[in-house]
Design a protein around this motif. Structure first.
Motif, PDB file in Angstrom:
ATOM      1  N   ALA A   1      43.349  48.032   8.929  1.00 45.49           N
ATOM      2  CA  ALA A   1      44.781  47.938   8.621  1.00 45.49           C
ATOM      3  C   ALA A   1      45.497  49.247   8.940  1.00 45.49           C
ATOM      4  CB  ALA A   1      44.970  47.573   7.158  1.00 45.49           C
ATOM      5  N   VAL A   2      44.936  50.355   8.490  1.00 45.37           N
ATOM      6  CA  VAL A   2      45.578  51.656   8.722  1.00 45.37           C
ATOM      7  C   VAL A   2      45.653  51.938  10.226  1.00 45.37           C
ATOM      8  CG1 VAL A   2      45.377  54.143   8.361  1.00 45.37           C
ATOM      9  CG2 VAL A   2      44.872  52.556   6.489  1.00 45.37           C
ATOM     10  N   THR A   3      44.580  51.611  10.947  1.00 45.71           N
ATOM     11  CA  THR A   3      44.565  51.836  12.403  1.00 45.71           C
ATOM     12  C   THR A   3      45.624  50.995  13.111  1.00 45.71           C
ATOM     13  OG1 THR A   3      42.203  52.368  12.374  1.00 45.71           O
ATOM     14  CG2 THR A   3      43.140  51.693  14.481  1.00 45.71           C
TER      15      THR A   3
ATOM     16  N   VAL B   1      45.522  50.826   1.283  1.00 46.96           N
ATOM     17  CA  VAL B   1      46.315  50.772   2.521  1.00 46.96           C
ATOM     18  C   VAL B   1      47.670  51.425   2.287  1.00 46.96           C
ATOM     19  CG1 VAL B   1      47.427  49.266   4.204  1.00 46.96           C
ATOM     20  CG2 VAL B   1      45.170  48.665   3.302  1.00 46.96           C
ATOM     21  N   LEU B   2      48.303  51.114   1.166  1.00 46.02           N
ATOM     22  CA  LEU B   2      49.610  51.704   0.851  1.00 46.02           C
ATOM     23  C   LEU B   2      49.505  53.222   0.726  1.00 46.02           C
ATOM     24  CD1 LEU B   2      50.688  49.040  -1.778  1.00 46.02           C
ATOM     25  CD2 LEU B   2      51.835  49.451   0.404  1.00 46.02           C
TER      26      LEU B   2
ATOM     27  N   ILE C   1      48.311  49.405  11.828  1.00 49.12           N
ATOM     28  CA  ILE C   1      49.675  49.708  11.390  1.00 49.12           C
ATOM     29  C   ILE C   1      50.168  51.005  12.031  1.00 49.12           C
ATOM     30  CG2 ILE C   1      51.083  50.353   9.384  1.00 49.12           C
ATOM     31  CD1 ILE C   1      49.171  48.480   7.739  1.00 49.12           C
ATOM     32  N   THR C   2      49.290  52.005  12.077  1.00 46.01           N
ATOM     33  CA  THR C   2      49.671  53.287  12.692  1.00 46.01           C
ATOM     34  C   THR C   2      49.938  53.123  14.183  1.00 46.01           C
ATOM     35  OG1 THR C   2      48.326  54.472  11.057  1.00 46.01           O
ATOM     36  CG2 THR C   2      48.949  55.666  13.043  1.00 46.01           C
ATOM     37  N   ALA C   3      49.132  52.279  14.837  1.00 41.83           N
ATOM     38  CA  ALA C   3      49.271  52.114  16.291  1.00 41.83           C
ATOM     39  C   ALA C   3      50.488  51.281  16.665  1.00 41.83           C
ATOM     40  CB  ALA C   3      48.006  51.472  16.858  1.00 41.83           C
ATOM     41  N   THR C   4      50.801  50.267  15.861  1.00 40.62           N
ATOM     42  CA  THR C   4      51.867  49.335  16.255  1.00 40.62           C
ATOM     43  C   THR C   4      53.201  49.639  15.588  1.00 40.62           C
ATOM     44  OG1 THR C   4      51.260  47.763  14.488  1.00 40.62           O
ATOM     45  CG2 THR C   4      50.198  47.490  16.654  1.00 40.62           C
ATOM     46  N   ARG C   5      53.205  50.374  14.492  1.00 42.01           N
ATOM     47  CA  ARG C   5      54.417  50.702  13.732  1.00 42.01           C
ATOM     48  C   ARG C   5      55.306  49.459  13.541  1.00 42.01           C
ATOM     49  NH1 ARG C   5      55.638  56.160  13.050  1.00 42.01           N
ATOM     50  NH2 ARG C   5      57.329  55.359  11.767  1.00 42.01           N
ATOM     51  N   PRO C   6      54.779  48.427  12.836  1.00 43.20           N
ATOM     52  CA  PRO C   6      55.588  47.215  12.624  1.00 43.20           C
ATOM     53  C   PRO C   6      56.719  47.497  11.638  1.00 43.20           C
ATOM     54  CG  PRO C   6      53.652  47.144  11.239  1.00 43.20           C
ATOM     55  CD  PRO C   6      53.513  48.379  12.098  1.00 43.20           C
ATOM     56  N   GLU C   7      57.668  46.593  11.577  1.00 40.42           N
ATOM     57  CA  GLU C   7      58.746  46.728  10.587  1.00 40.42           C
ATOM     58  C   GLU C   7      58.295  46.235   9.214  1.00 40.42           C
ATOM     59  OE1 GLU C   7      60.696  44.730  13.757  1.00 40.42           O
ATOM     60  OE2 GLU C   7      62.600  45.655  13.163  1.00 40.42           O
ATOM     61  N   VAL C   8      57.416  45.221   9.213  1.00 41.65           N
ATOM     62  CA  VAL C   8      56.926  44.665   7.948  1.00 41.65           C
ATOM     63  C   VAL C   8      55.428  44.389   8.064  1.00 41.65           C
ATOM     64  CG1 VAL C   8      57.077  42.734   6.319  1.00 41.65           C
ATOM     65  CG2 VAL C   8      59.161  43.599   7.415  1.00 41.65           C
TER      66      VAL C   8
ATOM     67  N   ALA D   1      41.473  43.059   8.963  1.00 38.46           N
ATOM     68  CA  ALA D   1      40.685  42.370   7.946  1.00 38.46           C
ATOM     69  C   ALA D   1      40.197  43.292   6.835  1.00 38.46           C
ATOM     70  CB  ALA D   1      39.483  41.682   8.597  1.00 38.46           C
ATOM     71  N   ASP D   2      40.367  44.608   6.995  1.00 37.93           N
ATOM     72  CA  ASP D   2      39.963  45.533   5.940  1.00 37.93           C
ATOM     73  C   ASP D   2      40.868  46.763   5.965  1.00 37.93           C
ATOM     74  OD1 ASP D   2      39.026  47.301   7.932  1.00 37.93           O
ATOM     75  OD2 ASP D   2      37.024  46.430   7.885  1.00 37.93           O
TER      76      ASP D   2
END
Length: 231
Positions: A54-56, A80-81, A58-65, A49-50
């Motif tokens: 988001a960074v946490t 975030v980018l 995305i880093t933990a799950t390493r999604p494709e998109v 939600a923030d």
């Protein structure tokens, strides 16, 4: 049935996705619309939600998109980018970003595209088209809502093009990332950790940069980068 669904009813491909939006009800709606994995092939592996969340996630799950809202608490989608740039530049399994926003303002669109997003669609998009856009971004395509595609071209056409730097053009994207971090004073071990590569790979990239730029050592490389305001 979407193009991603085989005649047997099962998805032909799968893609792991993180949803980033500060409105919980919107995330819930998107999840309900596209997150039926057996039907759409989209697996939602995390939400945020923030910016910090988001960074946490995305880093933990390493999604494709990553479906990324533009306006977020903590600095917005551009932040975030910026903080996820090493994940976008990963040689293997890069994380790709697709902006999903209610806004079609020029500064929002240009900001996230320059930040590294592979596309920008508005929240008026249908669920079917959103699933298609996610898979296209996963494959490396650039995706925009039809009205925004022309808008983006016009916006960039009106921007003064940066001068061509033939020296920089000789470097790969990963070599440029290593160059910037070296010039900022990072140790090889720190660069390896930040870019998710080995120290040996960092050493290899540094050697390639020095050879291509005809420089002799790290000190000259730092001066070269500083002169071009890359630090």
């Amino acid at each position: 049935m979407t193009e991603n669904t085989e005649a047997t009813g099962g998805p032909e491909r799968r893609v792991r996705v993180v949803l980033v939006d500060d409105h919980r009800m919107f995330r819930t709606g998107v999840q309900a619309e596209i997150g039926r994995t057996e039907e759409t092939g989209v697996e939602v592996v995390g939400e945020a939600a923030d910016v910090d969340q988001a960074v946490t996630v995305i880093t933990a799950t390493r999604p494709e998109v990553v479906l990324l809202d533009v306006h977020l608490p903590g600095g917005g989608g551009v932040e975030v980018l910026r903080r996820c740039a090493p994940l976008m530049g990963a040689a293997e399994d890069p994380v790709r970003f697709l902006a999903l926003s209610v806004s079609d303002a020029a500064e929002d669109v240009i900001g996230v595209i320059r930040g590294g997003a592979r596309g920008y669609v508005t929240k008026t998009i249908t669920g079917t088209d959103l699933v298609d856009s996610i898979f296209r971004v996963q494959e490396g395509d650039a995706v925009f809502s039809p009205r925004l595609a022309g808008f983006v071209l016009d916006a960039f056409a009106s921007t003064d093009a940066p001068p061509v730097d033939e020296d920089m053009d000789r470097l790969t994207q990963r070599e440029r990332e290593v160059l910037r971090l070296i010039a900022r004073g990072y140790a090889y071990k720190e660069i390896a950790k930040q870019l998710f590569i080995s120290v040996k790979t960092v050493e290899s990239h540094v050697s390639a940069v020095l050879r291509k730029l005809q420089l002799s050592n790290r000190h000259e490389l730092t001066r070269w980068a500083t002169a071009r305001r890359l630090v």
